[in-house]
Design a protein around this motif. Structure first.
Motif, short mmCIF file in Angstrom:
data_model
loop_
_atom_site.label_atom_id
_atom_site.label_comp_id
_atom_site.label_asym_id
_atom_site.label_seq_id
_atom_site.Cartn_x
_atom_site.Cartn_y
_atom_site.Cartn_z
N LEU A 109 0.98 -0.68 0.34
CA LEU A 109 -0.20 -0.16 -0.29
C LEU A 109 0.50 1.31 0.02
N ILE A 110 2.01 1.48 0.71
CA ILE A 110 2.58 2.63 0.94
C ILE A 110 3.15 2.94 -0.24
N PRO A 111 3.11 1.92 -1.34
CA PRO A 111 4.01 2.64 -2.88
C PRO A 111 2.53 3.81 -3.87
N LEU A 112 2.31 2.61 -3.60
CA LEU A 112 0.84 3.01 -3.90
C LEU A 112 0.21 3.84 -3.80
N PHE A 113 0.16 4.50 -2.52
CA PHE A 113 -0.72 5.29 -1.85
C PHE A 113 0.66 7.23 -1.99
N ALA A 114 1.52 6.62 -2.14
CA ALA A 114 2.53 7.66 -2.34
C ALA A 114 2.60 8.26 -3.62
N ARG A 115 2.05 7.28 -4.22
CA ARG A 115 2.36 7.73 -6.52
C ARG A 115 0.53 8.80 -5.64
#
Length: 204
Positions: A109-115
């Motif tokens: 989830l973390i890279p997804l929401f960073a984008r």
């Protein structure tokens, strides 16, 4: 606390909709904490998450194809940004499915929401912090996950940390604060060890 209202339509009594909406809460809740009304579409078996960004565009989140009934079967996220008036106008925002440009991130989830949080779209300006307290017979230790983050990124980190405790460290999820009572807060237990994971405002 800013969080978008829950959907209101006939499908909310549908057992399939309820199963998916709860099962994908770890994706839906961060979007709602960004102030974006978010729903699960189940028409024709094309299960997907739809979030209205409030600027005439929306996000469509699926996996390789439709979202599986079991979130554990997700092998990556596919995210499109669509023009609400003309869905032919769209942008591939993120693709961590096995053949996607961000495949190395898989279902994290973390890279997804960073984008997602990099989008120029209306969202709250407050900053949040994710932290945890580990209590064991030998004492208490406090950890902070990162610097302050946008609400969506912080709530996504909270869910990923919680999932790690259960899947990798053998904890049991024993309690969670109701959404209406404030920012996410949960307690986990394992063999006399208690861990509490929380989201708080950066100025608390």
């Amino acid at each position: 606390m800013t969080i978008a209202a829950l959907p209101e339509h006939n499908s909310i009594a549908n057992p399939l909709w309820l199963k998916l909406f709860h099962g994908y809460r770890h994706v839906i809740a961060p979007l709602r904490h960004n102030g974006w009304p978010t729903d699960i579409e189940i028409d024709g078996g094309e299960n997907r998450i739809r979030a209205d960004l409030g600027d005439g565009t929306e996000l469509i989140i699926a996996s390789v194809h439709a979202l599986p009934l079991d979130p554990n079967e997700v092998t990556g996220w596919s995210v499109l940004r669509l023009d609400i008036e003309d869905e032919a106008r769209h942008t591939v925002l993120y693709d961590s499915t096995p053949d996607g440009a961000q495949s190395r991130h898989r279902n994290s989830l973390i890279p997804l929401f960073a984008r997602i949080d990099g989008l120029d779209a209306p969202k709250p300006t407050n900053r949040l912090i994710v932290s945890a307290t580990y209590t064991s017979p030998s004492g208490v230790k406090d950890y902070q996950a990162a610097d302050s983050e946008t609400p969506g990124a912080a709530v996504a980190r909270y869910f990923e940390w919680s999932q790690l405790l259960v899947a990798a460290e053998g904890y049991q999820h024993v309690w969670e604060q109701p959404e209406a009572d404030g920012y996410p807060l949960a307690r986990f237990e394992r063999d006399g060890h208690i861990t509490t994971v929380r989201v708080t405002r950066s100025d608390d």
